[in-house]
Write a protein that holds these residues in place. Structure first.
Motif, PDB file in Angstrom:
ATOM      1  N   TRP A  19     -47.536   6.290   9.689  1.00 52.90           N
ATOM      2  CA  TRP A  19     -47.960   7.140  10.799  1.00 52.90           C
ATOM      3  C   TRP A  19     -47.033   7.049  12.000  1.00 52.90           C
ATOM      4  CZ3 TRP A  19     -50.452  11.177   9.711  1.00 52.90           C
ATOM      5  CH2 TRP A  19     -51.342  11.185   8.637  1.00 52.90           C
ATOM      6  N   THR A  37     -45.131  16.159   5.693  1.00 54.00           N
ATOM      7  CA  THR A  37     -46.357  15.896   4.953  1.00 54.00           C
ATOM      8  C   THR A  37     -46.446  14.409   4.667  1.00 54.00           C
ATOM      9  OG1 THR A  37     -46.261  18.068   3.868  1.00 54.00           O
ATOM     10  CG2 THR A  37     -47.648  16.383   2.843  1.00 54.00           C
ATOM     11  N   LYS A 172     -52.129   8.683  13.698  1.00 55.35           N
ATOM     12  CA  LYS A 172     -52.557   9.710  12.731  1.00 55.35           C
ATOM     13  C   LYS A 172     -53.163  10.904  13.457  1.00 55.35           C
ATOM     14  CE  LYS A 172     -56.039  10.386   9.090  1.00 55.35           C
ATOM     15  NZ  LYS A 172     -57.055   9.690   8.245  1.00 55.35           N
ATOM     16  N   THR A 176     -51.391  14.584  13.179  1.00 54.85           N
ATOM     17  CA  THR A 176     -52.069  15.718  12.537  1.00 54.85           C
ATOM     18  C   THR A 176     -52.397  16.824  13.541  1.00 54.85           C
ATOM     19  OG1 THR A 176     -54.180  14.515  12.728  1.00 54.85           O
ATOM     20  CG2 THR A 176     -52.995  14.358  10.629  1.00 54.85           C
ATOM     21  N   ARG A 181     -49.020  17.490   8.013  1.00 56.19           N
ATOM     22  CA  ARG A 181     -50.002  17.699   6.963  1.00 56.19           C
ATOM     23  C   ARG A 181     -50.344  16.366   6.319  1.00 56.19           C
ATOM     24  NH1 ARG A 181     -49.116  21.342   1.612  1.00 56.19           N
ATOM     25  NH2 ARG A 181     -47.119  20.271   1.760  1.00 56.19           N
ATOM     26  N   HIS A 182     -51.632  16.088   6.139  1.00 54.91           N
ATOM     27  CA  HIS A 182     -52.099  14.807   5.589  1.00 54.91           C
ATOM     28  C   HIS A 182     -52.829  15.064   4.284  1.00 54.91           C
ATOM     29  CE1 HIS A 182     -55.121  11.264   5.819  1.00 54.91           C
ATOM     30  NE2 HIS A 182     -54.037  10.893   5.158  1.00 54.91           N
TER      31      HIS A 182
END
Length: 501
Positions: A19, A37, A172, A176, A181-182
């Motif tokens: 992250w 991603t 995180k 995002t 993209r997670h």
């Protein structure tokens, strides 16, 4: 006007490394048309320990334009002004490694003038007696008033203790929210193109992620960098003997101290890291000198975890060393996948951060990328070796008699460290080959703290009369005392930060 095609960067693995990479790289690449991603396994949890840092993290927070108070509240953070080493040289001995410098005179570090004063003036003050951070640590003071600036804040010579799991979650949310993209998934297969680069990864459920650049944050496993691309691991077990750790938390102390504690035990050393919500405790040890059960019991006894134990011991294996090359083809290893040196000087997050900074500095341009990769690998190799040498230094100075400590100080000393020690013995100068993290001043704190002093001051100082130096030394200590008197207790500062969301 031709539109630049979107390019894809795929990060495999989450946690602090993943992250940090996602949030930091996205700030630079999103405007260049890159899509980032991050894919991580839903079944791999984080270690979730309290983690100590060094001042470079301040640079990261400012580069990300984070509000420091918000970051501290989100990550249960406290301030860190240095590390207290207890019983390392021998039982009952203590020394302190503070951040920052004690000062300089005529362009030379104060150490050399302090040495002259010790030799000619029979002064009894320790070198760290001239450090503002050391004084604040002794008095359990914070580095600033709440809502105000200070010299320490302006120079960035402070760091943090933080909850590593909370830090990853904080990053995180930032990443995002800004377009990263997670995905959750397990890497089931890696497809390579005809030239040997990674083309895509299969993450299950009929999903394949194609990428132009891949970041391997899969920990010691090195799923992409090692298992796929075959980059070798260079083992440093002959230099550093500790290869295991046992971790347990303790409820928060009433007065969280603004420094990390490292206490030598029979087969290694114990850390104590004060967060605003709890205290992190761990024992880093050699599996050749203690069993997991012995290490856990030693940690429980020493940290008094019998009194308020909030979890069972968690055992970790450590792989000491580095990659042959952290960047191979179109894959860059970051975090534990890149290398690991025991966390004695809190360099784990710094090594992640520097990998990301150097990647940005040497980012693929499509023209002679081999030169950029080579430059990156040279810098990262030197960085890991610098950390290794500095950690080895702590062990070779010890005078403890237990088998582990006898063995730890008898290791083969890397040539780079031996050359620096030979130079230091003469006149206190280290002649360091690399100094990305640990300058001569850092080495002076460790060497002087263990009573290892050079034969004489450096020549330029040796030729300087002592008389005008003494008032300057006195003035530095007086200024530090005045600054300390103006600052709040660390406990009060942390309380104020957490009371003002």
């Amino acid at each position: 006007m031709t539109q630049t095609p979107r390019r894809n960067l795929v990060i495999v693995g989450g946690g602090t490394a993943g992250w940090m990479a996602a949030s930091y790289l996205n700030r630079f690449l999103v405007r260049k048309g890159w899509q980032i991603t991050l894919v991580e396994s839903p079944d791999i949890g984080t270690i979730g320990v309290g983690e100590a840092t060094i001042p470079s993290l301040v640079r990261f927070l400012r580069a990300m334009d984070f509000d420091e108070d918000v970051f501290m509240r989100r990550c249960a953070a406290t301030y860190k002004l240095g590390i207290a080493f207890t019983d390392w040289f021998g039982h009952g001995h203590r020394y302190f490694h503070p951040f920052g410098i004690c000062g300089s005179i005529n362009g030379l570090d104060l150490f050399h003038f302090w040495m002259k004063h010790r030799i000619e003036g029979q002064a009894t003050e320790a070198y760290t007696d001239y450090s503002l951070q050391s004084l604040l640590a002794d008095e359990a003071k914070g580095p600033r008033q709440h809502g105000a600036d200070s010299p320490i804040m302006r120079t960035g010579t402070y760091a943090f203790h933080l909850d590593a799991g909370a830090f990853a979650q904080f990053l995180k949310e930032v990443a995002t929210a800004e377009g990263v993209r997670h995905l959750f998934g397990e890497v089931r297969a890696v497809r390579r193109d005809p030239w040997g680069d990674i083309a895509a990864i299969d993450i299950g459920g009929g999903r394949e992620l194609a990428g132009d650049l891949f970041i391997d944050c899969t920990g010691f496993r090195g799923l992409l960098i090692e298992e796929t691309l075959g980059d070798p691991w260079i083992d440093w077990g002959r230099y550093l003997l500790c290869d295991r750790a046992v971790v347990m938390p303790l409820p928060r102390e009433d007065d969280p101290l603004p420094y990390t504690r490292s206490t030598a035990l029979d087969a290694g050393w114990m850390w104590q890291i004060p967060l605003s919500t709890r205290t992190g405790n761990g024992y880093v040890y050699s599996s050749q000198h203690a069993s997991p059960d012995q290490a856990a019991q030693a940690l429980i006894d020493r940290a008094d975890l019998r009194r308020a134990r909030s979890a069972d011991p968690r055992h970790l294996k450590m792989r000491i060393g580095r990659r042959g090359n952290g960047w191979v083809r179109n894959c860059v290893a970051v975090g534990l996948a890149s290398g690991f040196v025991e966390p004695l000087e809190s360099t784990g997050i710094h090594l992640i951060q520097r990998a990301l900074e150097l990647l940005v500095d040497n980012f693929p341009a499509g023209d002679r990328d081999d030169l950029l990769r080579a430059a990156y690998n040279r810098r990262m190799q030197a960085l890991y070796e610098e950390v290794r040498d500095f950690i080895v230094l702590h062990y070779v100075l010890t005078d403890r008699v237990e088998p582990f400590w006898r063995d730890a100080r008898s290791v083969a000393i890397p040539d780079t460290l031996q050359d620096s020690l030979d130079a230091y013995e003469m006149d206190g100068r280290m002649h360091l080959t690399h100094s990305d993290i640990f300058s001569e001043t850092n080495h002076h704190f460790i060497l002087a703290g263990n009573g290892r002093l050079p034969r004489r001051p450096t020549a330029r100082v040796d030729f300087t009369p002592l008389q005008p130096i003494v008032p300057v030394l006195r003035q530095i200590r007086e200024q530090n005392r005045a600054m300390a008197a103006s600052l709040p207790s660390h406990r009060a500062l942390i309380a104020a930060i957490n009371a003002n969301p």
